[in-house]
Write a protein that holds these residues in place. Sequence first.
Motif, PDB file in Angstrom:
ATOM      1  N   GLY A  57     -35.977  -5.289  25.074  1.00  0.00           N
ATOM      2  CA  GLY A  57     -37.092  -6.216  25.220  1.00  0.00           C
ATOM      3  C   GLY A  57     -36.738  -7.633  24.853  1.00  0.00           C
ATOM      4  N   GLY A  58     -35.486  -7.864  24.414  1.00  0.00           N
ATOM      5  CA  GLY A  58     -35.035  -9.215  24.132  1.00  0.00           C
ATOM      6  C   GLY A  58     -34.837 -10.004  25.416  1.00  0.00           C
ATOM      7  N   ILE A  59     -34.403 -11.246  25.273  1.00  0.00           N
ATOM      8  CA  ILE A  59     -34.269 -12.101  26.452  1.00  0.00           C
ATOM      9  C   ILE A  59     -32.832 -12.576  26.617  1.00  0.00           C
ATOM     10  CG2 ILE A  59     -36.663 -12.873  26.438  1.00  0.00           C
ATOM     11  CD1 ILE A  59     -35.747 -15.429  25.016  1.00  0.00           C
ATOM     12  N   VAL A  60     -32.461 -12.788  27.880  1.00  0.00           N
ATOM     13  CA  VAL A  60     -31.178 -13.375  28.233  1.00  0.00           C
ATOM     14  C   VAL A  60     -31.474 -14.765  28.778  1.00  0.00           C
ATOM     15  CG1 VAL A  60     -29.073 -13.139  29.589  1.00  0.00           C
ATOM     16  CG2 VAL A  60     -30.276 -11.080  28.783  1.00  0.00           C
ATOM     17  N   VAL A  61     -30.915 -15.804  28.139  1.00  0.00           N
ATOM     18  CA  VAL A  61     -31.242 -17.185  28.450  1.00  0.00           C
ATOM     19  C   VAL A  61     -30.015 -17.907  28.993  1.00  0.00           C
ATOM     20  CG1 VAL A  61     -32.055 -19.382  27.484  1.00  0.00           C
ATOM     21  CG2 VAL A  61     -33.005 -17.221  26.650  1.00  0.00           C
ATOM     22  N   LEU A  92     -50.640 -15.699  20.080  1.00  0.00           N
ATOM     23  CA  LEU A  92     -49.883 -15.634  18.834  1.00  0.00           C
ATOM     24  C   LEU A  92     -49.660 -17.058  18.322  1.00  0.00           C
ATOM     25  CD1 LEU A  92     -47.171 -12.910  19.606  1.00  0.00           C
ATOM     26  CD2 LEU A  92     -49.556 -12.636  18.875  1.00  0.00           C
ATOM     27  N   LYS A  93     -50.173 -17.344  17.149  1.00  0.00           N
ATOM     28  CA  LYS A  93     -50.065 -18.694  16.605  1.00  0.00           C
ATOM     29  C   LYS A  93     -48.605 -19.066  16.340  1.00  0.00           C
ATOM     30  CE  LYS A  93     -54.630 -18.950  14.424  1.00  0.00           C
ATOM     31  NZ  LYS A  93     -55.353 -19.147  13.139  1.00  0.00           N
ATOM     32  N   HIS A  94     -48.279 -20.314  16.635  1.00  0.00           N
ATOM     33  CA  HIS A  94     -46.954 -20.887  16.381  1.00  0.00           C
ATOM     34  C   HIS A  94     -45.875 -20.307  17.299  1.00  0.00           C
ATOM     35  CE1 HIS A  94     -49.016 -22.489  12.947  1.00  0.00           C
ATOM     36  NE2 HIS A  94     -49.126 -21.302  12.367  1.00  0.00           N
ATOM     37  N   PHE A  95     -46.265 -19.566  18.342  1.00  0.00           N
ATOM     38  CA  PHE A  95     -45.303 -19.041  19.308  1.00  0.00           C
ATOM     39  C   PHE A  95     -45.618 -19.628  20.681  1.00  0.00           C
ATOM     40  CE2 PHE A  95     -44.930 -16.015  15.922  1.00  0.00           C
ATOM     41  CZ  PHE A  95     -43.605 -15.613  15.946  1.00  0.00           C
ATOM     42  N   HIS A  96     -44.615 -19.705  21.537  1.00  0.00           N
ATOM     43  CA  HIS A  96     -44.815 -20.269  22.868  1.00  0.00           C
ATOM     44  C   HIS A  96     -43.780 -19.691  23.835  1.00  0.00           C
ATOM     45  CE1 HIS A  96     -41.242 -22.884  22.710  1.00  0.00           C
ATOM     46  NE2 HIS A  96     -41.535 -23.024  21.434  1.00  0.00           N
ATOM     47  N   GLY A  97     -44.093 -19.756  25.105  1.00  0.00           N
ATOM     48  CA  GLY A  97     -43.165 -19.282  26.118  1.00  0.00           C
ATOM     49  C   GLY A  97     -42.289 -20.399  26.651  1.00  0.00           C
ATOM     50  N   ILE A  98     -41.238 -19.997  27.370  1.00  0.00           N
ATOM     51  CA  ILE A  98     -40.365 -20.969  28.045  1.00  0.00           C
ATOM     52  C   ILE A  98     -40.275 -20.583  29.514  1.00  0.00           C
ATOM     53  CG2 ILE A  98     -39.046 -21.528  25.973  1.00  0.00           C
ATOM     54  CD1 ILE A  98     -36.864 -19.625  26.938  1.00  0.00           C
ATOM     55  N   GLY A  99     -39.546 -21.365  30.286  1.00  0.00           N
ATOM     56  CA  GLY A  99     -39.469 -21.145  31.721  1.00  0.00           C
ATOM     57  C   GLY A  99     -38.580 -19.973  32.106  1.00  0.00           C
ATOM     58  N   PHE A 100     -38.666 -19.592  33.387  1.00  0.00           N
ATOM     59  CA  PHE A 100     -37.869 -18.500  33.948  1.00  0.00           C
ATOM     60  C   PHE A 100     -37.048 -19.022  35.125  1.00  0.00           C
ATOM     61  CE2 PHE A 100     -41.633 -16.658  32.037  1.00  0.00           C
ATOM     62  CZ  PHE A 100     -41.114 -15.609  31.296  1.00  0.00           C
ATOM     63  N   SER A 101     -35.940 -18.379  35.390  1.00  0.00           N
ATOM     64  CA  SER A 101     -35.101 -18.757  36.520  1.00  0.00           C
ATOM     65  C   SER A 101     -34.366 -17.529  37.034  1.00  0.00           C
ATOM     66  CB  SER A 101     -34.082 -19.821  36.099  1.00  0.00           C
ATOM     67  OG  SER A 101     -33.175 -20.096  37.153  1.00  0.00           O
ATOM     68  N   ILE A 143     -35.154 -18.290  30.843  1.00  0.00           N
ATOM     69  CA  ILE A 143     -34.911 -16.850  30.782  1.00  0.00           C
ATOM     70  C   ILE A 143     -34.467 -16.348  32.151  1.00  0.00           C
ATOM     71  CG2 ILE A 143     -35.942 -14.596  30.311  1.00  0.00           C
ATOM     72  CD1 ILE A 143     -37.927 -16.008  28.472  1.00  0.00           C
ATOM     73  N   VAL A 144     -33.345 -15.629  32.185  1.00  0.00           N
ATOM     74  CA  VAL A 144     -32.819 -15.108  33.451  1.00  0.00           C
ATOM     75  C   VAL A 144     -32.848 -13.584  33.501  1.00  0.00           C
ATOM     76  CG1 VAL A 144     -31.349 -17.104  33.899  1.00  0.00           C
ATOM     77  CG2 VAL A 144     -30.453 -15.199  32.543  1.00  0.00           C
ATOM     78  N   GLY A 145     -33.161 -12.929  32.383  1.00  0.00           N
ATOM     79  CA  GLY A 145     -33.206 -11.471  32.386  1.00  0.00           C
ATOM     80  C   GLY A 145     -33.875 -10.940  31.132  1.00  0.00           C
ATOM     81  N   ILE A 146     -34.405  -9.708  31.234  1.00  0.00           N
ATOM     82  CA  ILE A 146     -35.030  -9.038  30.111  1.00  0.00           C
ATOM     83  C   ILE A 146     -34.124  -7.888  29.691  1.00  0.00           C
ATOM     84  CG2 ILE A 146     -37.131  -7.978  29.225  1.00  0.00           C
ATOM     85  CD1 ILE A 146     -37.395 -10.856  30.449  1.00  0.00           C
ATOM     86  N   LEU A 147     -33.574  -7.979  28.488  1.00  0.00           N
ATOM     87  CA  LEU A 147     -32.622  -6.991  27.993  1.00  0.00           C
ATOM     88  C   LEU A 147     -33.254  -5.605  28.003  1.00  0.00           C
ATOM     89  CD1 LEU A 147     -29.741  -6.883  26.763  1.00  0.00           C
ATOM     90  CD2 LEU A 147     -30.820  -6.989  24.513  1.00  0.00           C
TER      91      LEU A 147
END
Length: 490
Positions: free
Chosen positions: A172-176, A108-117, A183-187
């Motif tokens: 499907g949202g994220i908990v940061v 997906l153009k202009h989108f990126h992921g971040i880290g998990f913990s 990201i620490v959880g998937i809503l």
Amino acid sequence: MRAQEFVPERVVFPITDFKPDIKYLAPVAIKFGTGFCLDQDCRFVGTNYHVAKAMGTYVRIEGVFSAHRYLDSDPHDAEAQEIKLAGVGSLRFNPAHDLAIYEMRHPLKHFHGIGFSDDLESSSEVDIYTYPLNWNPKRKLVRWRGRFVGETGQGLLAFSYEEGRLRGGASGGIVVDSKTKKIVGILSALPEGKDRIALAVPIKELSNFVSSAQPYLQATLFPKTVFVSPVAVDLYPPYIWPRAAGLSQRPVETPEVIKLRRTAQHLADSMRNFTATETFAWGRDNREPELTDAYETLIVDGWQRWRRLGDKRLYENVPSPPLNASIVSGAEWSVLPQMVGTELNLKIHQAPDAVVGGRTIHVFQYAANIEDKVCTFKSVMYFGFFLRSTTKFYDCHGEVWMDESGIILRISDAVDLSGPWYRWWGVMTYGWLEKNGAQYLVPVTIATQAENKKTYWCRGLFTDYEMFGVKSRIVLSKAERAREPSLGEQ
């Protein structure tokens, strides 16, 4: 890899599906959910199982179509339960495995992921990012501040929040984590009768899911949990066999090598009757895949064919992708254990044990020369409406990895080609599959590459297994595996 700045609008996005509503004879049915970038380049999209089931096998996100869908739950899971969902009806799944992944045809153009913990302390402050439906199909990203309050009996994470109201479409949202921006959880859900509490699937479960759904991502996203990488290099340089003086009989093999051969033969025999979905990605050098595709592979008594999902035509080989140059994987996952088990011209040497991912691995090295007629390579050249196919024998060598119970986990193979392709190399990994109360050792990944001015690669993954009419079925307990490394036959 340099971490990018966390911009929520570039990590989280809405997923919307418009389809005719046949059930209620309505012109269109609209389904809403939220997704997030799983990997850095956003070629893999994470969401909930119940969102993916509602959306269907394929989706379109930000103008890009998906190539394949992976599900973490199943109606037949041991902990599955019937759950009522707004706009979907009743769905049976395991809430602790409420995860799904879409593999997109292109990032997906202009989108990126971040880290998990997975490091969460009591009362940790978090931010919830999602796209809930507020009676307007054109949804906006919302952010609510929350606080970690503990785990539920089902293994979900519970968060309290004060602002706004979580509604349909938020799944499907994220908990940061507010401090680390990881990201620490998937809503996933709102518990019944509990206001201002949101539930999320923990990152530990996401890591376990990725390890089976997309092992190629595992080393990048969750390096601490990697055991056998699907693209791991060999542990030792090729073994040099002592030169024999004059003619001599074939050397007597050690008991360990004899046991390895028997185990490899049983592994090959146990993988003769099943169907699976085999997804492929093709690329070159260190770039992202240029093309992805999925096929159903059918193996009946060792006879393997492929067909496109939903098609009846069977192919004898994986069709070559529409690229100027490429390599394709074949049946190496069964050919290599068969070769190790039965090819007496293959020389095998036991190398020193190694520790991989904290576990002891028994390593065996093998090799064959061109005159042994063991290793072949097929090259196909296209000339307009004509093609030329050649198959030749070459020198080859590789490694076999076994765990302490004697189960083969990995086989590699390197073929010394003479041109126009050079340095072919492949890695096969194997893992346990639990199906209908039985355990099977099955192929998990297949990765191959070769050089022709550039390094071209093909990576395959087996999912969605259906076992039938198996002649060898694995039902050994851990104690039995420790005593006997070969696979049980029934």
